[in-house]
Design a protein around this motif. Sequence first.
Motif, PDB file in Angstrom:
ATOM      1  N   ASN A   1       0.827  -1.203   0.000  1.00  0.00           N
ATOM      2  CA  ASN A   1       0.000   0.000   0.000  1.00  0.00           C
ATOM      3  C   ASN A   1       0.860   1.252   0.000  1.00  0.00           C
ATOM      4  O   ASN A   1       0.441   2.306  -0.459  1.00  0.00           O
ATOM      5  CB  ASN A   1      -0.916   0.021   1.226  1.00  0.00           C
ATOM      6  CG  ASN A   1      -1.762  -1.228   1.336  1.00  0.00           C
ATOM      7  OD1 ASN A   1      -1.607  -2.010   2.273  1.00  0.00           O
ATOM      8  ND2 ASN A   1      -2.617  -1.428   0.338  1.00  0.00           N
ATOM      9  N   PHE A   2       2.053   1.084   0.551  1.00  0.00           N
ATOM     10  CA  PHE A   2       2.961   2.229   0.616  1.00  0.00           C
ATOM     11  C   PHE A   2       3.712   2.439  -0.695  1.00  0.00           C
ATOM     12  O   PHE A   2       3.930   3.555  -1.131  1.00  0.00           O
ATOM     13  CB  PHE A   2       4.013   2.022   1.718  1.00  0.00           C
ATOM     14  CG  PHE A   2       3.478   2.099   3.124  1.00  0.00           C
ATOM     15  CD1 PHE A   2       2.195   2.568   3.410  1.00  0.00           C
ATOM     16  CD2 PHE A   2       4.288   1.705   4.199  1.00  0.00           C
ATOM     17  CE1 PHE A   2       1.732   2.639   4.719  1.00  0.00           C
ATOM     18  CE2 PHE A   2       3.827   1.783   5.504  1.00  0.00           C
ATOM     19  CZ  PHE A   2       2.545   2.238   5.778  1.00  0.00           C
ATOM     20  N   PHE A   3       4.158   1.324  -1.285  1.00  0.00           N
ATOM     21  CA  PHE A   3       5.088   1.417  -2.416  1.00  0.00           C
ATOM     22  C   PHE A   3       4.693   0.493  -3.553  1.00  0.00           C
ATOM     23  O   PHE A   3       3.942  -0.455  -3.359  1.00  0.00           O
ATOM     24  CB  PHE A   3       6.509   1.057  -1.963  1.00  0.00           C
ATOM     25  CG  PHE A   3       7.064   2.018  -0.946  1.00  0.00           C
ATOM     26  CD1 PHE A   3       7.443   3.302  -1.337  1.00  0.00           C
ATOM     27  CD2 PHE A   3       7.183   1.661   0.394  1.00  0.00           C
ATOM     28  CE1 PHE A   3       7.945   4.201  -0.405  1.00  0.00           C
ATOM     29  CE2 PHE A   3       7.683   2.553   1.324  1.00  0.00           C
ATOM     30  CZ  PHE A   3       8.069   3.825   0.929  1.00  0.00           C
ATOM     31  N   THR A   4       5.288   0.765  -4.697  1.00  0.00           N
ATOM     32  CA  THR A   4       5.164  -0.146  -5.827  1.00  0.00           C
ATOM     33  C   THR A   4       6.283  -1.192  -5.731  1.00  0.00           C
ATOM     34  O   THR A   4       7.291  -0.960  -5.056  1.00  0.00           O
ATOM     35  CB  THR A   4       5.328   0.595  -7.158  1.00  0.00           C
ATOM     36  OG1 THR A   4       6.646   1.169  -7.184  1.00  0.00           O
ATOM     37  CG2 THR A   4       4.309   1.701  -7.331  1.00  0.00           C
ATOM     38  N   ALA A   5       6.092  -2.273  -6.430  1.00  0.00           N
ATOM     39  CA  ALA A   5       7.151  -3.279  -6.485  1.00  0.00           C
ATOM     40  C   ALA A   5       8.264  -2.783  -7.400  1.00  0.00           C
ATOM     41  O   ALA A   5       8.025  -1.972  -8.306  1.00  0.00           O
ATOM     42  CB  ALA A   5       6.581  -4.593  -7.013  1.00  0.00           C
ATOM     43  N   ASP A   6       9.480  -3.239  -7.164  1.00  0.00           N
ATOM     44  CA  ASP A   6      10.582  -2.881  -8.057  1.00  0.00           C
ATOM     45  C   ASP A   6      10.521  -3.772  -9.310  1.00  0.00           C
ATOM     46  O   ASP A   6       9.675  -4.674  -9.386  1.00  0.00           O
ATOM     47  CB  ASP A   6      11.928  -2.942  -7.322  1.00  0.00           C
ATOM     48  CG  ASP A   6      12.302  -4.350  -6.904  1.00  0.00           C
ATOM     49  OD1 ASP A   6      11.794  -5.314  -7.516  1.00  0.00           O
ATOM     50  OD2 ASP A   6      13.095  -4.498  -5.964  1.00  0.00           O
ATOM     51  N   PRO A   7      11.387  -3.534 -10.317  1.00  0.00           N
ATOM     52  CA  PRO A   7      11.261  -4.305 -11.573  1.00  0.00           C
ATOM     53  C   PRO A   7      11.414  -5.809 -11.380  1.00  0.00           C
ATOM     54  O   PRO A   7      10.951  -6.605 -12.202  1.00  0.00           O
ATOM     55  CB  PRO A   7      12.401  -3.756 -12.434  1.00  0.00           C
ATOM     56  CG  PRO A   7      12.704  -2.405 -11.880  1.00  0.00           C
ATOM     57  CD  PRO A   7      12.419  -2.490 -10.423  1.00  0.00           C
ATOM     58  N   THR A   8      12.033  -6.253 -10.276  1.00  0.00           N
ATOM     59  CA  THR A   8      12.187  -7.685 -10.063  1.00  0.00           C
ATOM     60  C   THR A   8      10.999  -8.278  -9.337  1.00  0.00           C
ATOM     61  O   THR A   8      10.948  -9.467  -9.065  1.00  0.00           O
ATOM     62  CB  THR A   8      13.462  -7.968  -9.239  1.00  0.00           C
ATOM     63  OG1 THR A   8      13.273  -7.402  -7.932  1.00  0.00           O
ATOM     64  CG2 THR A   8      14.691  -7.368  -9.880  1.00  0.00           C
ATOM     65  N   GLY A   9      10.021  -7.398  -8.966  1.00  0.00           N
ATOM     66  CA  GLY A   9       8.849  -7.910  -8.267  1.00  0.00           C
ATOM     67  C   GLY A   9       8.971  -7.814  -6.759  1.00  0.00           C
ATOM     68  O   GLY A   9       8.005  -8.045  -6.040  1.00  0.00           O
ATOM     69  N   GLY A  10      10.148  -7.496  -6.266  1.00  0.00           N
ATOM     70  CA  GLY A  10      10.323  -7.321  -4.829  1.00  0.00           C
ATOM     71  C   GLY A  10      10.185  -5.865  -4.461  1.00  0.00           C
ATOM     72  O   GLY A  10       9.603  -5.066  -5.201  1.00  0.00           O
ATOM     73  N   TYR A  11      10.706  -5.528  -3.303  1.00  0.00           N
ATOM     74  CA  TYR A  11      10.680  -4.137  -2.873  1.00  0.00           C
ATOM     75  C   TYR A  11      12.089  -3.712  -2.562  1.00  0.00           C
ATOM     76  O   TYR A  11      12.818  -4.432  -1.879  1.00  0.00           O
ATOM     77  CB  TYR A  11       9.790  -3.954  -1.641  1.00  0.00           C
ATOM     78  CG  TYR A  11       8.332  -4.144  -1.996  1.00  0.00           C
ATOM     79  CD1 TYR A  11       7.565  -3.061  -2.423  1.00  0.00           C
ATOM     80  CD2 TYR A  11       7.740  -5.405  -1.949  1.00  0.00           C
ATOM     81  CE1 TYR A  11       6.242  -3.238  -2.796  1.00  0.00           C
ATOM     82  CE2 TYR A  11       6.413  -5.589  -2.312  1.00  0.00           C
ATOM     83  CZ  TYR A  11       5.660  -4.505  -2.738  1.00  0.00           C
ATOM     84  OH  TYR A  11       4.361  -4.679  -3.112  1.00  0.00           O
ATOM     85  N   SER A  12      12.499  -2.558  -3.100  1.00  0.00           N
ATOM     86  CA  SER A  12      13.825  -2.091  -2.739  1.00  0.00           C
ATOM     87  C   SER A  12      13.839  -0.586  -2.610  1.00  0.00           C
ATOM     88  O   SER A  12      13.080   0.128  -3.260  1.00  0.00           O
ATOM     89  CB  SER A  12      14.873  -2.565  -3.753  1.00  0.00           C
ATOM     90  OG  SER A  12      14.381  -2.416  -5.052  1.00  0.00           O
ATOM     91  N   GLY A  13      14.708  -0.151  -1.735  1.00  0.00           N
ATOM     92  CA  GLY A  13      14.836   1.282  -1.484  1.00  0.00           C
ATOM     93  C   GLY A  13      16.271   1.697  -1.651  1.00  0.00           C
ATOM     94  O   GLY A  13      17.181   0.881  -1.706  1.00  0.00           O
ATOM     95  N   ALA A  14      16.461   2.995  -1.757  1.00  0.00           N
ATOM     96  CA  ALA A  14      17.807   3.533  -1.924  1.00  0.00           C
ATOM     97  C   ALA A  14      18.342   4.016  -0.582  1.00  0.00           C
ATOM     98  O   ALA A  14      17.579   4.434   0.294  1.00  0.00           O
ATOM     99  CB  ALA A  14      17.793   4.676  -2.926  1.00  0.00           C
ATOM    100  N   GLU A  15      19.655   3.978  -0.489  1.00  0.00           N
ATOM    101  CA  GLU A  15      20.294   4.318   0.776  1.00  0.00           C
ATOM    102  C   GLU A  15      20.197   5.829   1.022  1.00  0.00           C
ATOM    103  O   GLU A  15      20.499   6.621   0.126  1.00  0.00           O
ATOM    104  CB  GLU A  15      21.764   3.900   0.700  1.00  0.00           C
ATOM    105  CG  GLU A  15      22.474   3.916   2.028  1.00  0.00           C
ATOM    106  CD  GLU A  15      23.960   3.603   1.854  1.00  0.00           C
ATOM    107  OE1 GLU A  15      24.756   4.168   2.616  1.00  0.00           O
ATOM    108  OE2 GLU A  15      24.304   2.814   0.943  1.00  0.00           O
ATOM    109  N   PRO A  16      19.805   6.253   2.201  1.00  0.00           N
ATOM    110  CA  PRO A  16      19.615   7.681   2.454  1.00  0.00           C
ATOM    111  C   PRO A  16      20.882   8.494   2.171  1.00  0.00           C
ATOM    112  O   PRO A  16      21.977   8.140   2.614  1.00  0.00           O
ATOM    113  CB  PRO A  16      19.264   7.734   3.939  1.00  0.00           C
ATOM    114  CG  PRO A  16      18.647   6.406   4.208  1.00  0.00           C
ATOM    115  CD  PRO A  16      19.380   5.443   3.323  1.00  0.00           C
ATOM    116  N   GLY A  17      20.722   9.562   1.410  1.00  0.00           N
ATOM    117  CA  GLY A  17      21.819  10.478   1.129  1.00  0.00           C
ATOM    118  C   GLY A  17      22.664  10.087  -0.067  1.00  0.00           C
ATOM    119  O   GLY A  17      23.449  10.881  -0.551  1.00  0.00           O
TER     120      GLY A  17
END
Lengths: 449, 1042
Positions: free
Chosen positions: A267-283
């Motif tokens: 609900n918060f995010f979309t899936a990444d292109p691999t179907g999982g969830y990934s985020g970027a490192e702050p900064g």
Amino acid sequence: LNVDPKNPAILPSSAFFTNAQRSLSNTLTSSNVNLNIFRLIVQHWQETQYPEESQYDLATREINDNTWNALYRDVIRDLREAKALIPGDVKDADVQKNRLAVTEVMEVYTWYYLVTTYGNIPYSEALDIEKPFPKYDDAKTIYNDLLTRLDAAIGNIKTGAGGFGSADLIYNGDMTKWKKFANSFKVKMAMTIADDDAAKAKTLVEAAVASGVFTSNADNATLVYQNVQPNTNPIWVDLVNSGRDDFVAASTFIDSLLAHNDPRIDNFFTADPTGGYSGAEPGVQSAYEPNSHVNPNITKPEFPGLLLDYAETELFLAEAAQRGFNVGGTAVSHYNAGVTASIEYWGGTAAEAAAYLAQPGVAYNPANWKKSIGVQKWIALYNRGWDAWIEWRRLDYPQLEPAHDALSDMPVRFPYPVNEQNVNRVNFEAAAEAIGGDDVATKLWWDKF
Amino acid sequence: VSGRVTDAQGKAVPFASVTVKGTSVGVAADENGNFTIEAAPNSTLVFSAAGYQAAEVNIKNQSTVSASLSAQSSLNEVVVTALGIRRTRNQTPYAAQQVTGEEVSKTRNANFVQNLSGKVAGLDIRQTNTMGGSTNVIIRGTKSITGNNQALFVVDGVPYSNSNTNTANQRTGRGGYDYGNAAADINPDDIESVTVLKGAAASALYGSQGSNGVILITTKKNARGLGITVNSGVTVGKVDKSTFATYQKQYGAGYGKFYGPDEDKWFNEADVNGDGVVDLVAPFHEDASYGAKFDPNLMVYQWDAFDPTSPYFGKARPWVAAANDPTTFFQTPVSSNQSVFIDGGSDRGSFKLGYTRNDDKGILPNSKISKNLLNFGGTYNITPKLTAGATINFTNINGLGRYGTGYDDKNLMTNFRQWWEVNVDVQEQKDAYFRNRDNTTWNWKSANRLIANFWDNPYFSRYENYESDSRNRYFGVANLNFKPVEWLNIMGRASHDGYNELQEERQAVGSVTTSSYSRFNNAFSETNFDLIANMDKNITTDINFKALLGGTLNKRHNESIRAVTNGGLIVPRVYALSNSLNTPNAPVEFDGRREVHSLYAGATFTWREMITLDGTIRRDQSSTLPKDNNTYYYPSVSAGFTFSKLLPSATWLSYGKLRANYARVGNDAPVYSVYDSYVGIAPFGGNPQGSVAGTKNNPNLMPELTGSFEAGVEMAFLKNRIGFDMSYYRSKTDDLITPVILSTATGYNSKFLNAGSIENKGIEVSVNGTPVKTSDFSWNINVNWSKNRNKVLELFEGAENLVLADFQAGVTLNASLGQPYGTIRGSNYVYKNGEKVVSQTSGRYVLSPTSNEVIGNANPDWVGGINNSFRYKNLSLSFLVDTKQGGDIFSLDMYYGMGTGLYPETVALNDLGNPSRNTIAEGGGIILPGVDADGKPNAKRRSNSEGTLGYRQPTAGFVYDASYIKLREAIISYSLPKSLVSKLNPFKGIDLSLIGRNLWIIDKHIPYADPEETISSGNLQGYQSGAYPTTRTFTFNAKFRF
């Protein structure tokens, strides 16, 4: 010849109230890098190519100025105008009283963000055109006065009588809801100072609960936007209408959600292109495509702005119970109710909530309640970065690391606006000295740990 | 004795002064050059006139005498002063510098205002490099903090609007078009002379509108006989490369090594050609050049690999710098200027008719401005005592594709100077646009999302996201002159200056920003009714008395409406409000009216043409002030002493005069600054919304007053071969009407107050010399120099600083107490023992804790110009060098461009002799010059990555000295010999000239840009963002006289 024929000299009081509500919700909800960057500070989101704000560069875009102006000038000033006009506009004594009370609650609510963000601020001399360079008042003194004003407003609400009607974009004039809102907000204000003055917090919270606080998500204070500018959700403006790809999920947040199979993640995010969830490192500069993005539901023009909700109220009550305040129920029961309310608000089910809460890392831990409540607040206050920031500063959980290549320590307050330094220098300098330095690292009076 | 004064071509010289040598008897010729004077037989008459060399003629026994004057560009004799009053030099006790019409029209530049640069001491002209852009005209410094500081333009005694309609966003560098100033509507071919009235005493009679000095334009007067002049010119231009970016050619697209699935590569990865092998894809979604090092052996899929019509569709290309960088984007500007001017006259009257057509094509694709200027004027002598006259000027300007300005996707200079990938070939973008006619951009979001990320294809941007505008202007004057007796003239005059303009801006479907259409309709009108009585009488043989009594009723009205679509356009390429996706919000309307009623009187005594005493008083009543305070008076007193009259024996001294004056000029308030009104906002679901206005108005405003003192000396030596004019002035403006910036904790941004004072003082010198003069050859030099010191003496109680503008990058322009107006503030370096402190954790410069440090000042120290002109027989050559020294400018172009790695400085070798862009492990990185917190030399090496050399540094690092020396214009002209022309019936004269403008920037300090380039005219200077390069222009003009 000297009267502008194209702008009105007279408007109904409700016009200012409506506009102030919308401006306030816009300021709290916005994700504009010039105004509201709290999602970045608390590491819910992360910037892609231009990570300056994620690295706490507040000066270049004068974010501290813009925040200050938005609240003083665009919200409180208009609420004051509404207050001044209400007695002439409204004949019915009860309605008049209710409208004044609601306006007062909104004003106290707005002051809360100013005083918890900057510390000492102009208050007693503020909003007076005859005092162009107002002095700054002691933050704790202001806070206590706000609590007194909030109590008085609650006392003036007559639930049987009318309010602002449809001009009230949050509760459509429902005074019962406003009373619950005022009490729930009183809980929030009281718990904010619990580390500084536990006895006062106890009295206030118990009184508020007795008077009636939020009991379900139906009570949430939401402002449902429209799908046409200028009355759209500002996130839509910033993320969709702008056509920009500035934000992705922050790895800190994604990792934490993944660690406990949080049902809210989709609900918060979309899936990444691999179907999982990934985020970027702050900064760290990051690419847009490989990471998870903000869920398109949140970026709809009419997506509601949320000002205060049942989930955070329950989490406050959990903490109150933990601290031994008499709020009915137990810390665990309130904790579970809060987490469940949040999951349901975001579209999850009670079953999902129960499964989530059953996990060892999620279940309430009285031994480290600050961690349990802090982490759940951090998640439940997703998309409400400003509140998440205040609670993170107070509870010190989750333990966030400063962003990569950060310009400063993680901000625990905002420095005063450049305009104040330029225009109101003498009072600014006195205030800076009084709070222990105009620095992002200066802790405010309620932030004890 | 009667007669006529003509020029070398036989055309009348109007208003020449005629005196009997050795006596005090003198008269002025009329506008047709005719004069009558009492003189004994055998006396000598001395003829003099503005722009001509004096001549002496012995009348012998004749009763008619004609004099032919030859032109001269040195010290002028008759000066046109306030309200069109003509004064001899002796009777002018204040600084008024005159430039001939020839001087401003000969370069054939469509905007004559720019031609004044360097020609008048004390006049600061700042022009933008956009096509048809605005020109900032300041005389003797900034006098008002936030009000208008532009000089007043007056055409034949009537104010001529020079407003610009640029938006606040445009002026603060946030984007928008520069639509230019309205004074550019004046036809240079119709200008007889331009007089610059610099001080308050000179302009006091113009009232508040003239408080910033006056540019007085006298249009051509009608001569006897018939004259036809035709000018035909063509101009080509070329971008001055020293004013545009130079690109590094070693590293391509990207911000660093964080692409690919694991965010650790220079390139994105995808199997583009479907062969099962992962391919390299350029990070074309970025707009920086901190990416992979170029390597012709590296095959990379670039933006065109995803354009099906491209020859490189589906193909990888070597990773190299572009063959055609953005310098190839500029096209050769070509303009044509054609004009015809006919004038004629007889005893009963005269007329003139002029038409000028100007077509300018800009340096950017799809840009042009066309101008039609039509002038008509006539006079008729109803009786010898009563003359009627009227002029009507019509101007039509059509602009298409004016350049975007500021930090905006429609200003491609922002793109090319701040955010660019040096591997992108501009010509390939051109081909792509013309192949597809869509936004096939180099800046796709990704291989899967072929839409523009930050920037449109630059050609798409020019051809699809364009503006268009038109302005029709009518300027008409009708007057009636009654001269009951020789010494009295009563004039009644009505004038109207009105224009309607339409500006339409388009954002096409498929652009990086939401498609839209906006239109701005603006109407301006100014009406004046004047009744002025003038007397001029010799009371005794020694004393001349002039007096003036008059009244003016001035009405100004400005009405505009701005409407814009909401949420996008439904049908592409249909630019209409009805094509709005969502219902448009109500348009923004403005309706401002103001009225000023004035009465004025003046008296001048001249004793023996030696001592002149002059006094004026004016009373204005303005509608923009509160009723109780709306009337204000301003007096002026002046004295002139022509001391050379006392030294007739000193033959070396041709002329000497001292002058001094004091005046006070008032100014009214901006329209609607007295009473408050609310701001209405589009309703929310039927619920009205309103807000308190950001500026608090003030019902107690009073007029602001400028008091100014001026003293000067004029001298000429050696038969006028060399002369100078020097002035010292000091002016102080008090009770400035200013929206004072307050603490926003008041709930307001600002409040209108009478607050503060500004002082300007300065020196102006102009020198004329004729080092060589023979019948065949002459050399003239004209030097103008001025220095203005400006200081903010007082601000609103307790305030120390007033923010004038808040620019991107946290840079502000300010009026700070005790500092000159236009202080640039921003973040600064932190210094230790005079060295910049470098953080030992980040290796970057430590930024000052606040962003309000003084980092520059926009005011120049001095400005000057030197014009040399040589004439050999029929050939003449002149060139003008002008300069501005001192003053600072902040460059957002460098702030970002250095941060995104566009410039050669960002790829320099480091202290180890290695490429600084290498990783530190590879021996790269840089050690910024400076010290650590303890003052020891900095040894911290940091990576040369995005932002390091640019926007991660203090803004003080991007403040440059704005000084320049420019070869502004050079002109070679040749007049066909009379002997030849006389055979070519019907020609009376043929002049051919070759004109160059902006030929060479001899000296400057800001890299890759023109230090003069600015965003708009107005008070906000000292800031560049998306600066346009200078265009050198070369004009060939042929002038035919019939």
